[in-house]
Scaffold this active site. Structure first.
Site, PDB file in Angstrom:
ATOM      1  N   TRP B 156     -23.314  16.156 -16.831  1.00 51.67           N
ATOM      2  CA  TRP B 156     -22.596  15.089 -16.146  1.00 51.67           C
ATOM      3  C   TRP B 156     -21.629  15.749 -15.171  1.00 51.67           C
ATOM      4  CZ3 TRP B 156     -17.530  12.832 -18.089  1.00 51.67           C
ATOM      5  CH2 TRP B 156     -17.192  11.663 -17.395  1.00 51.67           C
ATOM      6  N   ASP B 237     -19.705  16.546 -26.801  1.00 53.11           N
ATOM      7  CA  ASP B 237     -19.422  15.320 -26.071  1.00 53.11           C
ATOM      8  C   ASP B 237     -20.425  14.292 -26.596  1.00 53.11           C
ATOM      9  OD1 ASP B 237     -19.069  14.386 -22.518  1.00 53.11           O
ATOM     10  OD2 ASP B 237     -18.875  13.237 -24.364  1.00 53.11           O
ATOM     11  N   LYS B 273     -20.411   3.008 -23.851  1.00 54.51           N
ATOM     12  CA  LYS B 273     -21.782   2.502 -23.841  1.00 54.51           C
ATOM     13  C   LYS B 273     -22.141   1.815 -25.135  1.00 54.51           C
ATOM     14  CE  LYS B 273     -21.861   5.906 -20.672  1.00 54.51           C
ATOM     15  NZ  LYS B 273     -20.594   6.629 -20.361  1.00 54.51           N
TER      16      LYS B 273
END
Lengths: 415, 428
Positions: B156, B237, B273
């Protein structure tokens, strides 16, 4: 490649790796020191011993926060007559926290509308940014009309100050910030963590329990040209002492002469005097001189939105182009800090400030809150003047403004 | 206001000069250049500006339902009803909501985790995944100033920004294998082995962003073993727990493996999310310590870092998370809803692959179903992506990353046809 084969075939229990005095894992004792050698050998390969000592051995306990520590001690105190005068949050007459009616209404509206929870853009909710800048500068201000303000929604006052500090560090690496003595404790932390050097200008005069205006002017004058001067827009925290309009004008003159950049922290707009416009007058007078300046805003106190973390950093620029560039760089700083700001508080503010009925209702509630504080100041003054047989002048209690009053008590008296 | 300005001008000529300077285009900010546009946001902007009725947005990194609409979960709405207008809004502690943290840790590490009971985890509420990573990066900088972070290729984009702004030097390790569109496991292990002992590594716990390529369970075990030998620090993460396979326990498998092996990990959790709380900015940073005393010290230092950044984290999202996770009924509803989201995406993966294959493509498209989570690293080249955009009004980032969340039964056929069209020249 060969090593991965060896690893795969030489599998034994994970505990085999723990050849050390510290035993860890699910069955670990708390601080026991046990030798734990288990498992098979690995044949040709002597595995290097993995030592499971934490990386954070050297991490010492941080000192307690000077402000929160007061509340903690208060909670622990069992006395009937205890009073918490440390808390920096509004309380009702019954010493209860207060959720404004307009906020409840706004939240119910939001619930009814069933809005989604998509990411805000990095700069925050557009509707919020619009109303917050207008609230601060006045909708008909040239800086608004000419599109010269870069506004970025941020995490209340702290977050706004932090974005600005990071911007200063990046674009004005030689500059220094001047902060008042005293000031809100977290100002120093913010500039320290942003690696922006700071020094203090005199502000509080203990003898008069008022403003040391001469000292303030001297220190601002002595600072290197192009320094950032951190000013409290209204209701100075922690002293409650604000410059008069005449004094503000002189400060502005000096700042212009020295090519300093004014940096306002506005945490109490509306909450200080009860009037949103009056409390913004210092900021507006500076802006009207055509100065470029920073303003950090917070809605923690005036809308009681403490824990929603809603505020904004505004940078007044000389042109819309500069404002666009500055805004883009503020966003660049925000992105690796939190990506985009929280939506909930922004929607509350946009709904309250953007809707005439709610806005008027808010103004009324704010007058009540500010009024209660003024009332308390009056009663405290009356009581003190009555009971205190010395000739001490307690009028500073009345002259000071906002949530805090610098009492002039020394540490022993406080203890 | 105008009159006071005139008075100002008349009063002081020096001031007039300064005034003139500020009112002209001269400015303090002359040297401030416009920042580069965010590559992902640019895609959305272009999509919004496109007038074509066929347009498809598969750049979006947020879940969409089969009608292409954003979703607020039912469990979230219910939790919000219980919150609205009731609770006061006093500041949370600097470390955030204790309740939310407790529930987050249970979700990540297991309801019955001994490590939680031993109070060896320093944990704070953070501003979603970004905020959690940033706090950790700042903490790493402050207490281990000589350390660096190893970041997978690719990752990311904001990971690079975060550790850069924290002034922690970055290295990379190989991860994605373009030829197989899968994991380059041998190279990954090599890079882990060759890094100096005690290096810090950033690992995606599940549903790697942007590739969707995750190590298998066996591969995770090997990675964990190697980490033990090298005494590396694993920082996970975890932005998609529950969202990847549909099962939060399964998605946390990598982390559980590492904990079994005795690693003292760090972990950034996000509820953006899996609970659809994107704009609420809710997450948790946790770091395992030797004992409870150390955990208290570490937490206090994390708070010290948070204080000059935002003082204390926002309450709203935290309340939603803790209500949902601590209420049996709501949690059960959430588990159903997150599974439904994951299932829809898995279903779209199968369907997309099938569609392209049925069109007669000679290329292999199995990576679409091998990969997991929101994103599919399609293998499309930037030129092919441009063609998709210019000829077919299909929007994605130029690295060929497709957000499966943007795929619906409605646009599936069109998308498959377009992908086949731009790639058939490369099949031979």
């Amino acid at each position: 490649m060969a090593s991965s084969t060896m690893l795969s075939s030489g599998r034994s229990s994970p505990a085999a790796f723990m050849v050390n005095s510290k035993k860890l894992g699910p069955a670990a004792g708390r601080r026991g020191r046990e030798l734990n050698v288990k498992g098979k050998s690995f044949g040709r390969v002597r595995m290097a011993v993995a030592v499971n000592i934490s990386r954070f051995e050297g991490v010492s306990m941080a000192p307690p926060d000077p402000i929160l520590g007061v509340s903690e001690a208060f909670r622990a105190d069992t006395s009937d007559v205890k009073l918490n005068l440390g808390v920096g949050a509004y309380r009702t007459e019954e010493l209860q926290p207060y959720v404004l009616n307009v906020v409840k209404k706004a939240e119910n509206l939001m619930l009814e509308r069933g809005e989604n929870k998509e990411y805000l853009p990095i700069e925050g909710l557009a509707a919020f940014n619009k109303v917050t800048a207008e609230l601060l500068f006045g909708a008909d201000s040239p800086v608004i009309q000419q599109g010269r303000v870069a506004t970025v929604q941020s995490l209340s006052g702290t977050g706004s100050l932090r974005l600005a500090a990071a911007f200063i560090q990046r674009y004005f690496p030689e500059a220094k910030v001047l902060i008042s003595s005293p000031t809100w404790g977290n100002h120093k932390n913010i500039f320290n963590d942003s690696r922006v050097p700071w020094s203090e200008y005199r502000y509080y005069n203990p003898r008069t329990v008022g403003l040391d205006f001469e000292g303030m002017v001297e220190d601002i004058e002595a600072a290197q040209d192009g320094s950032f001067i951190l000013l409290h827009g209204c209701a100075h925290n922690p002293t409650g002492i604000d410059p008069t309009p005449e004094q503000w004008a002189k400060i502005a003159d000096l700042i212009e002469e020295k090519n300093h950049i004014p940096f306002f922290d506005v945490a109490y707009q509306g909450f200080a005097s009860g009037s949103l416009d009056a409390d913004a007058s210092s900021v507006r007078s500076f802006a009207s001189r055509g100065l470029e300046l920073f303003v950090a805003q917070s809605y923690s106190k005036n809308l009681g939105l403490y824990s929603e973390r809603i505020g904004a950093i505004n940078v007044v620029c000389s042109s819309p182009d500069a404002a666009a560039r500055v805004k883009s760089q503020l966003k660049r700083i925000a992105r690796p800090m939190y990506s985009n700001p929280p939506v909930h508080g922004a929607r509350i503010v946009a709904n309250v400030v953007g809707e005439p009925t709610l806005f008027n209702e808010w103004k009324q509630e704010m007058e009540i809150m500010a009024g209660r504080i003024k009332n308390v100041r009056q009663r405290l003054f009356n009581n003190l003047s009555e009971k205190d047989k010395s000739d001490k002048d307690w009028s500073f209690v009345l002259k000071q403004i906002g949530m805090f009053s610098y009492t002039g008590l020394n540490m022993a008296q406080s203890d | 206001m105008a009159s006071s300005m005139c008075q100002g001008i008349i009063r002081n000529s020096r001031r007039a000069a300064a005034l003139g300077r500020f009112m002209s285009t001269a400015s303090w900010w002359g040297h401030v250049e416009p920042a580069a546009k965010d590559p992902i946001l640019g895609v959305t902007e272009a999509f919004l500006a496109d007038a074509s009725p066929d347009k498809v947005n598969v750049g979006v990194g947020a879940y969409r339902d089969n009608n292409g609409k954003p979703v607020v979960l039912e469990c979230v709405r219910e939790a919000e009803k219980r919150i609205a207008g009731n609770l006061n809004m006093e500041y949370l502690p600097m470390g955030g909501s204790i309740k939310m943290i407790e529930e987050s840790l249970k979700l990540a590490y297991g309801d019955d985790s001994e490590l939680i009971k031993e109070k060896r985890i320093a944990a704070v509420q953070a501003l979603s995944g970004t905020g959690a990573c940033r706090l950790f990066a700042d903490f790493q900088k402050r207490f281990l100033p000589d350390s660096q972070i190893y970041i997978p290729i690719p990752t990311w984009a904001n990971h690079h920004n975060i550790w850069r702004d924290a002034h922690v030097p970055q290295r990379t390790f190989r991860y994605y294998h373009p030829e197989t569109k899968g994991l380059d496991f041998a190279a990954m292990l090599d890079d882990i082995k060759n890094a100096p002992n005690g290096s810090f590594f950033l690992l995606h716990a599940c549903a790697h962003n942007p590739t969707g390529v995750d190590p298998s369970e066996d591969q995770w075990r090997e990675i964990s073993h190697l980490f033990k030998i090298k005494n590396h620090f694993p920082f996970f993460d975890m932005a998609y727990q529950g969202f990847a396979s549909g099962d939060p326990e399964r998605d946390a498998k990598a982390i559980r493996i590492f904990l079994e092996d005795g690693h003292m990990i760090g972990c950034a959790q996000s509820f953006a999310k899996n609970m659809g709380l994107y704009g609420q900015r809710v997450g948790c940073l946790s770091s395992f310590c030797e004992d409870d005393i150390q955990a208290v010290a570490v937490k206090s230092q994390l708070q010290q870092l948070a204080r000059p950044m935002y003082s204390n984290p926002p309450i709203h999202g935290a309340l939603v998370v803790s209500i949902i996770l601590s209420d049996a009924e709501l949690k059960s509803l959430w588990l159903k809803e997150v599974k439904a989201m994951a299932d829809r995406i898995i279903g779209m993966r199968s369907a997309l692959r099938e569609n392209i294959e049925n069109l007669g493509s000679n290329l292999s498209w199995e990576h679409i179903t091998n990969q997991i989570g929101m994103f599919c690293y399609s293998g499309l080249t930037p030129e092919q992506v441009d063609r998709l955009t210019n000829d077919f009004h299909i929007y994605m980032t130029r690295n060929g990353r497709i957000s499966m969340a943007g795929v619906t039964t409605g646009n599936l056929g069109y998308l498959a046809a377009a992908i086949h069209e731009v790639t058939k020249a490369s099949s031979s």
